[in-house]
Design a protein around this motif. Structure first.
Motif, PDB file in Angstrom:
ATOM      1  N   MET A 204       0.824  -1.203   0.000  1.00  0.00           N
ATOM      2  CA  MET A 204       0.000   0.000   0.000  1.00  0.00           C
ATOM      3  C   MET A 204       0.859   1.255   0.000  1.00  0.00           C
ATOM      4  O   MET A 204       0.660   2.170  -0.801  1.00  0.00           O
ATOM      5  CB  MET A 204      -0.915  -0.018   1.227  1.00  0.00           C
ATOM      6  N   TRP A 205       1.837   1.303   0.884  1.00  0.00           N
ATOM      7  CA  TRP A 205       2.611   2.531   1.046  1.00  0.00           C
ATOM      8  C   TRP A 205       3.496   2.802  -0.152  1.00  0.00           C
ATOM      9  O   TRP A 205       3.697   3.965  -0.528  1.00  0.00           O
ATOM     10  CB  TRP A 205       3.446   2.455   2.326  1.00  0.00           C
ATOM     11  N   SER A 206       4.037   1.777  -0.796  1.00  0.00           N
ATOM     12  CA  SER A 206       4.868   2.009  -1.976  1.00  0.00           C
ATOM     13  C   SER A 206       4.052   2.594  -3.121  1.00  0.00           C
ATOM     14  O   SER A 206       4.527   3.454  -3.869  1.00  0.00           O
ATOM     15  CB  SER A 206       5.540   0.703  -2.421  1.00  0.00           C
ATOM     16  N   VAL A 207       2.811   2.153  -3.253  1.00  0.00           N
ATOM     17  CA  VAL A 207       1.940   2.703  -4.291  1.00  0.00           C
ATOM     18  C   VAL A 207       1.628   4.169  -4.005  1.00  0.00           C
ATOM     19  O   VAL A 207       1.686   5.023  -4.894  1.00  0.00           O
ATOM     20  CB  VAL A 207       0.640   1.877  -4.396  1.00  0.00           C
ATOM     21  N   LEU A 208       1.296   4.475  -2.750  1.00  0.00           N
ATOM     22  CA  LEU A 208       0.948   5.854  -2.395  1.00  0.00           C
ATOM     23  C   LEU A 208       2.144   6.791  -2.556  1.00  0.00           C
ATOM     24  O   LEU A 208       1.993   7.925  -3.023  1.00  0.00           O
ATOM     25  CB  LEU A 208       0.424   5.907  -0.963  1.00  0.00           C
ATOM     26  N   ARG A 335      -3.899  -0.716  -8.340  1.00  0.00           N
ATOM     27  CA  ARG A 335      -5.109   0.104  -8.494  1.00  0.00           C
ATOM     28  C   ARG A 335      -5.889   0.232  -7.184  1.00  0.00           C
ATOM     29  O   ARG A 335      -6.280   1.315  -6.775  1.00  0.00           O
ATOM     30  CB  ARG A 335      -6.009  -0.498  -9.574  1.00  0.00           C
ATOM     31  N   ARG A 336      -6.138  -0.897  -6.509  1.00  0.00           N
ATOM     32  CA  ARG A 336      -6.955  -0.854  -5.293  1.00  0.00           C
ATOM     33  C   ARG A 336      -6.247  -0.081  -4.190  1.00  0.00           C
ATOM     34  O   ARG A 336      -6.875   0.665  -3.439  1.00  0.00           O
ATOM     35  CB  ARG A 336      -7.287  -2.268  -4.833  1.00  0.00           C
ATOM     36  N   GLN A 337      -4.913  -0.270  -4.078  1.00  0.00           N
ATOM     37  CA  GLN A 337      -4.181   0.471  -3.054  1.00  0.00           C
ATOM     38  C   GLN A 337      -4.225   1.968  -3.341  1.00  0.00           C
ATOM     39  O   GLN A 337      -4.406   2.781  -2.433  1.00  0.00           O
ATOM     40  CB  GLN A 337      -2.728  -0.017  -2.996  1.00  0.00           C
ATOM     41  N   PHE A 338      -4.046   2.335  -4.611  1.00  0.00           N
ATOM     42  CA  PHE A 338      -4.097   3.757  -4.961  1.00  0.00           C
ATOM     43  C   PHE A 338      -5.469   4.334  -4.671  1.00  0.00           C
ATOM     44  O   PHE A 338      -5.587   5.444  -4.124  1.00  0.00           O
ATOM     45  CB  PHE A 338      -3.751   3.957  -6.437  1.00  0.00           C
ATOM     46  N   LEU A 339      -6.515   3.620  -5.060  1.00  0.00           N
ATOM     47  CA  LEU A 339      -7.867   4.139  -4.833  1.00  0.00           C
ATOM     48  C   LEU A 339      -8.182   4.256  -3.343  1.00  0.00           C
ATOM     49  O   LEU A 339      -8.991   5.101  -2.945  1.00  0.00           O
ATOM     50  CB  LEU A 339      -8.896   3.254  -5.537  1.00  0.00           C
ATOM     51  N   GLY A 340      -7.551   3.402  -2.518  1.00  0.00           N
ATOM     52  CA  GLY A 340      -7.693   3.576  -1.077  1.00  0.00           C
ATOM     53  C   GLY A 340      -7.150   4.923  -0.640  1.00  0.00           C
ATOM     54  O   GLY A 340      -7.771   5.642   0.154  1.00  0.00           O
ATOM     55  N   GLY A 341      -5.968   5.298  -1.166  1.00  0.00           N
ATOM     56  CA  GLY A 341      -5.406   6.607  -0.858  1.00  0.00           C
ATOM     57  C   GLY A 341      -6.218   7.741  -1.454  1.00  0.00           C
ATOM     58  O   GLY A 341      -6.368   8.803  -0.835  1.00  0.00           O
ATOM     59  N   TRP A 342      -6.731   7.522  -2.653  1.00  0.00           N
ATOM     60  CA  TRP A 342      -7.559   8.540  -3.299  1.00  0.00           C
ATOM     61  C   TRP A 342      -8.823   8.813  -2.488  1.00  0.00           C
ATOM     62  O   TRP A 342      -9.190   9.962  -2.248  1.00  0.00           O
ATOM     63  CB  TRP A 342      -7.922   8.065  -4.697  1.00  0.00           C
ATOM     64  N   ARG A 343      -9.492   7.742  -2.074  1.00  0.00           N
ATOM     65  CA  ARG A 343     -10.702   7.909  -1.290  1.00  0.00           C
ATOM     66  C   ARG A 343     -10.388   8.507   0.085  1.00  0.00           C
ATOM     67  O   ARG A 343     -11.224   9.189   0.676  1.00  0.00           O
ATOM     68  CB  ARG A 343     -11.430   6.579  -1.167  1.00  0.00           C
TER      69      ARG A 343
END
Length: 403
Positions: A204-208, A335-343
């Motif tokens: 998660m953190w690497s994507v964000l 995608r899902r990890q990024f959208l978690g940060g987006w939301r």
């Protein structure tokens, strides 16, 4: 981008994708206007009631990042069913409690489950829909909540008038369970293309961190959008109660405003697909900001309802804007990890708005909070005007799929 799901398949998916949203939105549309009023009935002050309403947004905020991991690990169907079941239980507890602390905890849990449900649907449509129709698909997703928000307050007003607050909460619990069961009909998306079937290996953190610039710029813009939306939901019932209106009248005001809200959700998506995201983002924020500034001038049910309808107009045309912008910039990998940060960016606004109402109302009248929110919303309009065009794929030439 992953291969899109064929259009025939999308038509077959319409009920399991949009149906649960509609059911849950009807139930929440009946309950949300009553949360602040329930808190006031239990002895809360206006400030405390605003904080309790804001716990929905705070629960979503806390749940955003874990939601992406849960959906990735356990799959949409199981996660959606569990989330809807837990939400139903929380609503039933809220309907029976006589404690502000228990009511607060129940509202927080509803926010957690909303985060899981919302992320799963967002990620699914981001992968399934072609760019040419993305905004319309996302606007329809947002539109189902608006349709539910239109129907729900009228159902709530009827249940309050004929039965009680408790019956309205029980109705919302039933729609949550029904939505979870209907989600079981959702087919696996991995059949649409090989990219979807590959597990996402990045943390998660690497994507964000990799996408921190877009989150800090365009993501900050959606924060302002959500401040306006969440504050609108919180301040209208509080202002109505401040002016001496009863719960039934408040629910009816919400219902009429929701009717205006849902008129433009599909045209808004069509405008975004054809002309670009900015043609919706900027007018919507300007209109909602004007509504906040006009609210302190309203003192009757008709005047408050008129302002609520104006704000509903701005909110309605922007249906799906946050979902669409997130899908535009979401990477294929993670995608899902990024959208978690987006939301998370948007849901920060979900708690900031009601929180601002609480802070300002500690020192100044409630009308001062409305003025502050109007100015913040207009600042958000200027921020979006700068950053939306930078990331807008609708401005680039692309192949138009047949209608």
């Amino acid at each position: 981008m992953s291969d899109p799901v064929p259009s025939l398949r999308l038509r077959r998916l319409a009920v399991p994708i949009y149906g649960p949203n509609l059911l849950i939105a009807v139930g929440m549309g009946a309950v949300v206007p009553l949360i602040a009023l329930s808190a006031l009935d239990l002895g809360a002050s206006v400030t405390q009631a605003a904080i309790i309403v804001g716990l929905i947004g705070f629960g979503q905020l806390v749940g955003d990042l874990p939601a992406g991991s849960l959906v990735q690990r356990f799959g949409e169907k199981r996660v959606l069913l569990v989330a809807c079941t837990v939400e139903a239980a929380a609503l039933l507890v809220a309907s029976r409690t006589e404690s502000l602390a228990v009511l607060s905890a129940s509202v927080f849990v509803v926010g957690l489950t909303s985060a899981v449900f919302g992320l799963a649907r967002h990620a699914y449509l981001s992968e399934a829909v072609t760019l040419a129709f993305r905004a319309r698909a996302m606007s329809l997703l947002g539109g189902t909540f608006r349709i539910g928000g239109f129907i729900g307050p009228f159902v709530g007003a009827f249940l309050i008038e004929q039965y009680s607050f408790e019956a309205t909460y029980a109705f919302a619990a039933g729609t949550s369970l029904a939505g979870g069961l209907l989600s079981l009909a959702l087919p696996e998306l991995r059949a649409a293309g090989p990219t979807v079937a590959v597990p996402e290996k990045r943390s998660m953190w690497s994507v964000l961190v990799a996408h921190r610039r877009v989150l800090a710029t365009l993501g900050a813009g959606v924060l302002f959008v959500m401040i306006a939306r969440a504050s609108r939901t919180a301040i209208i019932p509080l202002w109505a109660a401040h002016q001496g209106l009863d719960a039934t009248t408040t629910s009816l005001i919400f219902g009429v405003a929701a009717g205006v809200d849902m008129l433009l959700f599909y045209p808004g998506g069509a405008i975004m697909d054809r002309f670009g995201r900015m043609w919706v983002a900027l007018p919507a924020m300007l209109v909602m900001g004007a509504g906040f500034l006009l609210l302190p001038l309203s003192g009757t049910a008709l005047a408050i309802g008129s302002v609520a309808c104006l704000m509903g107009l701005g909110n309605g045309i922007s249906s799906g804007i946050v979902l669409t912008l997130g899908a535009d910039v979401a990477p294929d990998e993670g995608r899902r990890q990024f959208l978690g940060g987006w939301r998370l960016c948007g849901d920060l606004g979900g708690i900031a708005g009601p929180g601002l109402i609480s802070l300002v109302s500690l020192v100044f009248p409630l009308g001062a909070a409305a003025i502050a929110l109007g100015l913040i919303t207009w600042f958000g309009a200027a921020w979006l005007a700068k950053w939306v065009p930078v990331y807008d794929p609708a401005r680039e030439p692309r192949e138009k799929a047949p209608v």
